[in-house]
Scaffold this active site. Structure first.
Site, PDB file in Angstrom:
ATOM      1  N   TYR A  33      -7.067 -10.749  14.639  1.00 57.35           N
ATOM      2  CA  TYR A  33      -5.864 -11.205  13.928  1.00 57.35           C
ATOM      3  C   TYR A  33      -5.838 -12.727  13.807  1.00 57.35           C
ATOM      4  CZ  TYR A  33      -0.987 -12.264  12.974  1.00 57.35           C
ATOM      5  OH  TYR A  33       0.167 -12.771  12.438  1.00 57.35           O
ATOM      6  N   ARG A  75       0.817  -1.216   0.000  1.00 62.19           N
ATOM      7  CA  ARG A  75       0.000   0.000   0.000  1.00 62.19           C
ATOM      8  C   ARG A  75       0.847   1.261   0.000  1.00 62.19           C
ATOM      9  NH1 ARG A  75      -4.017   0.902   5.000  1.00 62.19           N
ATOM     10  NH2 ARG A  75      -1.969   1.019   6.016  1.00 62.19           N
TER      11      ARG A  75
END
Length: 273
Positions: free
Chosen positions: A172, A57
């Site tokens: 997570y 990103r």
């Protein structure tokens, strides 16, 4: 601690010649390539002659990694992409050339307790999108080409997926476990079609991802370069998985003491809730 690190995480044997035979001249799509493990692996595979497509990103840092690979004599192109955005993932897939190897390394770590997350649906949504949905979509899209080219998929996972989940890590753990189970379920079909599929169950790696958790400063951890060599060895061997030598025993022991672990977890939550 360095001595303990060496005991817990012996350096894997990795032949430069074998790595070059495995990846030289092949197109490798590497996600999460701008920092940490991804950066170290990009440099390692670039030196071995891979033609890298680096995805992350953070465009500026990704460009810097790409430039470093090229400066060292390798081949690389940078593609900035937010893998939590389904439209961006589809655009990435549409723009890709034929790929020989996919290394799914991008990941989002989040440590936040349940009660702190009740008003934050994005904690689950964003983590699932990056850690599960995006890599599953990439494998699905690239699958036919990988089959035709005798390709390979390697997933970068966490060793603690094979251990009891600790409080605070629900989003997570669930997201990483989802992709791990998905890949394990499709692996027989991939292998039967000539596509190798493997998972690196890495222990703690000292990257910026773990930096916000101060407790990790005092525990053993791999370096990104060491982790990159582990992943590269999977590319060479085309095996189903790599895990630390001690993980099997730890998983067996944790199963035996699960009731105790759950009581300890409740006591911890009462103190820190």
């Amino acid at each position: 601690m360095p001595l303990l690190d060496r005991i817990l995480f012996p350096r894997p044997r990795l032949s430069d010649a074998r790595l070059r035979r495995a990846v030289g001249g092949r197109t490798v799509l590497l996600t999460g390539a701008s920092f940490g493990i991804g950066e170290a692996l990009a440099l390692l595979l670039g030196r071995a002659g891979a033609a890298l497509i680096l995805v992350a990103r953070t465009a500026d840092k990704l460009d810097a990694v790409c430039d470093a690979v090229v400066a060292a004599g390798g081949q690389a192109m940078a593609v900035a992409c937010d893998l939590t955005d389904p439209a961006a993932v589809e655009a990435l897939i549409a723009a890709l050339p034929p790929v020989d190897i996919l290394v799914s390394n991008a990941g989002k770590s989040i440590r936040r307790g349940f009660w702190a997350s009740t008003g934050r649906p994005q904690d689950v949504g964003r983590t699932i999108a990056l850690n599960y949905t995006a890599p599953a979509r990439l494998v699905s899209a690239l699958g036919p080409g990988l089959r035709d080219r005798g390709g390979q998929v390697v997933s970068v996972a966490a060793a603690n997926l094979l251990l009891p989940p600790p409080p605070g890590w629900a989003a997570y753990q669930a997201s990483k476990a989802a992709f791990d189970q998905w890949l394990r379920a499709v692996r027989p079909e991939l292998v039967a079609a000539g596509v190798a599929a493997g998972t690196a169950y890495l222990p703690l790696v000292r990257t910026r991802m773990i930096a916000p958790t101060a407790a990790y400063d005092r525990v053993p951890a791999m370096t990104p370069d060491h982790a990159a060599r582990v992943i590269a060895r999977l590319l060479v061997t085309r095996r189903a998985y790599w895990r630390p030598w001690w993980l099997f025993g730890a998983a067996a022991a944790s199963a035996a003491i699960r009731p105790l672990w759950e009581r300890v977890s409740v006591a911890w939550a009462k103190r820190h809730g």
